[in-house]
Design an enzyme around this catalytic site. Structure first.
Site, mmCIF file in Angstrom:
data_model
loop_
_atom_site.group_PDB
_atom_site.id
_atom_site.type_symbol
_atom_site.label_atom_id
_atom_site.label_comp_id
_atom_site.label_asym_id
_atom_site.label_seq_id
_atom_site.Cartn_x
_atom_site.Cartn_y
_atom_site.Cartn_z
ATOM 1 N N HIS A 170 0.835 -1.186 0.000
ATOM 2 C CA HIS A 170 0.000 0.000 0.000
ATOM 3 C C HIS A 170 0.879 1.249 0.000
ATOM 4 O O HIS A 170 2.072 1.192 0.308
ATOM 5 C CB HIS A 170 -0.927 -0.001 1.217
ATOM 6 N N GLU A 230 1.189 3.816 1.915
ATOM 7 C CA GLU A 230 1.855 4.210 3.154
ATOM 8 C C GLU A 230 3.158 3.431 3.353
ATOM 9 O O GLU A 230 4.175 3.985 3.795
ATOM 10 C CB GLU A 230 0.922 3.971 4.346
ATOM 11 N N CYS A 244 -1.776 -1.146 7.499
ATOM 12 C CA CYS A 244 -0.878 0.010 7.386
ATOM 13 C C CYS A 244 -0.758 0.757 8.703
ATOM 14 O O CYS A 244 0.275 1.372 8.986
ATOM 15 C CB CYS A 244 -1.383 0.955 6.295
ATOM 16 N N ALA A 303 -18.962 11.658 -27.886
ATOM 17 C CA ALA A 303 -18.643 12.917 -28.571
ATOM 18 C C ALA A 303 -19.746 13.193 -29.581
ATOM 19 O O ALA A 303 -20.183 12.291 -30.299
ATOM 20 C CB ALA A 303 -17.292 12.822 -29.269
ATOM 21 N N SER A 340 -17.867 8.968 -38.627
ATOM 22 C CA SER A 340 -17.742 9.638 -37.330
ATOM 23 C C SER A 340 -16.317 10.081 -37.004
ATOM 24 O O SER A 340 -16.051 10.543 -35.896
ATOM 25 C CB SER A 340 -18.230 8.706 -36.214
ATOM 26 N N LEU A 352 -26.264 0.776 -27.253
ATOM 27 C CA LEU A 352 -25.739 0.372 -25.947
ATOM 28 C C LEU A 352 -25.963 1.458 -24.905
ATOM 29 O O LEU A 352 -26.430 1.179 -23.789
ATOM 30 C CB LEU A 352 -24.245 0.044 -26.054
ATOM 31 N N SER A 358 -29.617 1.615 -23.854
ATOM 32 C CA SER A 358 -29.990 0.527 -22.943
ATOM 33 C C SER A 358 -29.490 0.796 -21.532
ATOM 34 O O SER A 358 -30.193 0.563 -20.547
ATOM 35 C CB SER A 358 -29.422 -0.802 -23.449
#
Length: 363
Positions: free
Chosen positions: A49, A51, A83, A153, A167, A299, A302
């Site tokens: 981790h 730390e 930790c 976009a 596109s 998609l 939905s």
């Protein structure tokens, strides 16, 4: 206003996003006598981790120092030790915590253990950046489902392509570069078979030279109910670095499509398509915390119809496309009345080159 140490801790956490799931990406900085003497970020799951990395990075005695950490230190035994124990043993005197860990195994208990050991603990004055950092982890801990960001976009008149389907490109180069950075920080990119067949995308996270990053790529997830990809072996998405999951409603092929492709079968929904709720449940079980959706109107429609989207990134380009047959970003059933429309919360508006980026949250 956060201190330089706090800003560095946030930068460290951001730089490792996408590499640590299902663990959160954390940044930690150690300061002694006004000087930064150590720093660290979370290693991939199972690793150290932040730390611990920060403590081990110090080349001088850290007794009497301060630690600035973006997330409350853990106090339980997982794949790594707590930790809090390492911090107590190090002799650190003060801990400044950016965000309370939403994990029930911690959730304030880490702070309690540190205080019981005589360490002074304080929260950051400004938690804004840390709140954003852990928006996905917060949902994942509460629901075991990934945090879903819908990105699209469109032109100023709300089109994602011309009437012929062209596109490339609606958004400008600055926006496309930003999207690659967002991809790199995501665990997975979700799209549909319609987009794959129409655009033949690679869906990789690429650097400024347009080359895919080799150290890590988000998993590509394709909803392909009829497993059409089995008959299209030359698609770019099947020949890229990283892993691809095809979600289908049919049985997987006897012969694997590719060494880097996994086919998973799901129960179909009422439209005989992959049940998106079941798919997201499965992704949560697999440890995916952040899912970026780069799909077409079907998609996205939905997902919005089923209230499965958490965040929206809408890039608006100052161009006009026009045409009754040119698609808009969101298909599906939609709403009948304006009063039923979806209102984004915590909206932010910024510029990305010549494009406008609207960011907002659903829940």
């Amino acid at each position: 206003m956060n201190t330089p140490a706090q800003k560095l801790a946030v930068q460290l956490a951001i730089s490792h996003q996408g590499n640590t799931s299902p663990n959160p990406s954390v940044g930690a900085v150690i300061v002694k006598n006004g000087q930064i003497i150590g720093q660290g970020a979370t290693e991939p799951a199972g690793g150290k981790h932040a730390e611990i990395v920060a403590i081990e990075s110090c080349s001088i005695d850290i007794a009497g120092s301060d630690m600035y950490v973006t997330l409350e230190p853990c106090c339980h035994q997982g794949k790594t030790g707590p930790c809090t124990e390492a911090i107590i043993q190090s002799g650190i005197l003060n801990i400044f915590v950016g965000y309370t860990d939403p994990n029930p195994l911690v959730s304030g208990q880490g702070v309690v253990k540190l205080k019981e050991a005589g360490i002074k603990v304080a929260k950051w004055d400004d938690e804004t950046e840390c709140t954003k950092l852990y928006e996905g982890f917060r949902k994942y801990i509460a629901t075991k489902q990934p945090f879903v960001t819908a990105k699209f976009a469109m032109s100023l008149d709300g089109k994602i392509c011309t009437r012929s389907g062209d596109s490339k490109w609606i958004s400008g180069p600055e926006s496309r570069s930003l999207v690659h950075d967002i991809r790199r920080k995501s665990d997975a990119i979700l799209t549909g078979i319609g987009t794959v067949l129409a655009d033949n995308p690679s869906l990789t996270a690429r650097d400024y030279t347009d080359k895919p990053w080799t150290d890590r790529q988000p998993t590509r997830i394709i909803t392909d109910s009829k497993l059409q990809m089995e008959h299209n072996p030359n698609l770019q998405i099947l020949n890229q670095v990283g892993h691809t999951i095809i979600a289908t409603t049919t049985q997987p092929p006897i012969t694997p499509i590719s060494d880097s492709v996994t086919v998973r079968t799901f129960t179909p929904d009422n439209n005989d398509r992959v049940d998106l709720s079941l798919l997201l449940n499965e992704l949560g079980k697999l440890g995916y915390v952040h899912v970026l959706v780069e799909g077409g109107s079907t998609l996205l429609g939905s997902l919005f119809d089923q209230n499965l989207v958490d965040k929206v990134l809408a890039f608006i380009s100052p161009i006009i496309i026009g045409g009754d047959d040119a698609k808009s970003p969101i298909g599906g059933s939609g709403v009948e009345f304006i009063s039923e429309s979806l209102h984004l919360k915590k909206t932010e508006v910024s510029y990305s080159g010549n494009d406008i980026l609207v960011t907002g949250y659903i829940n």
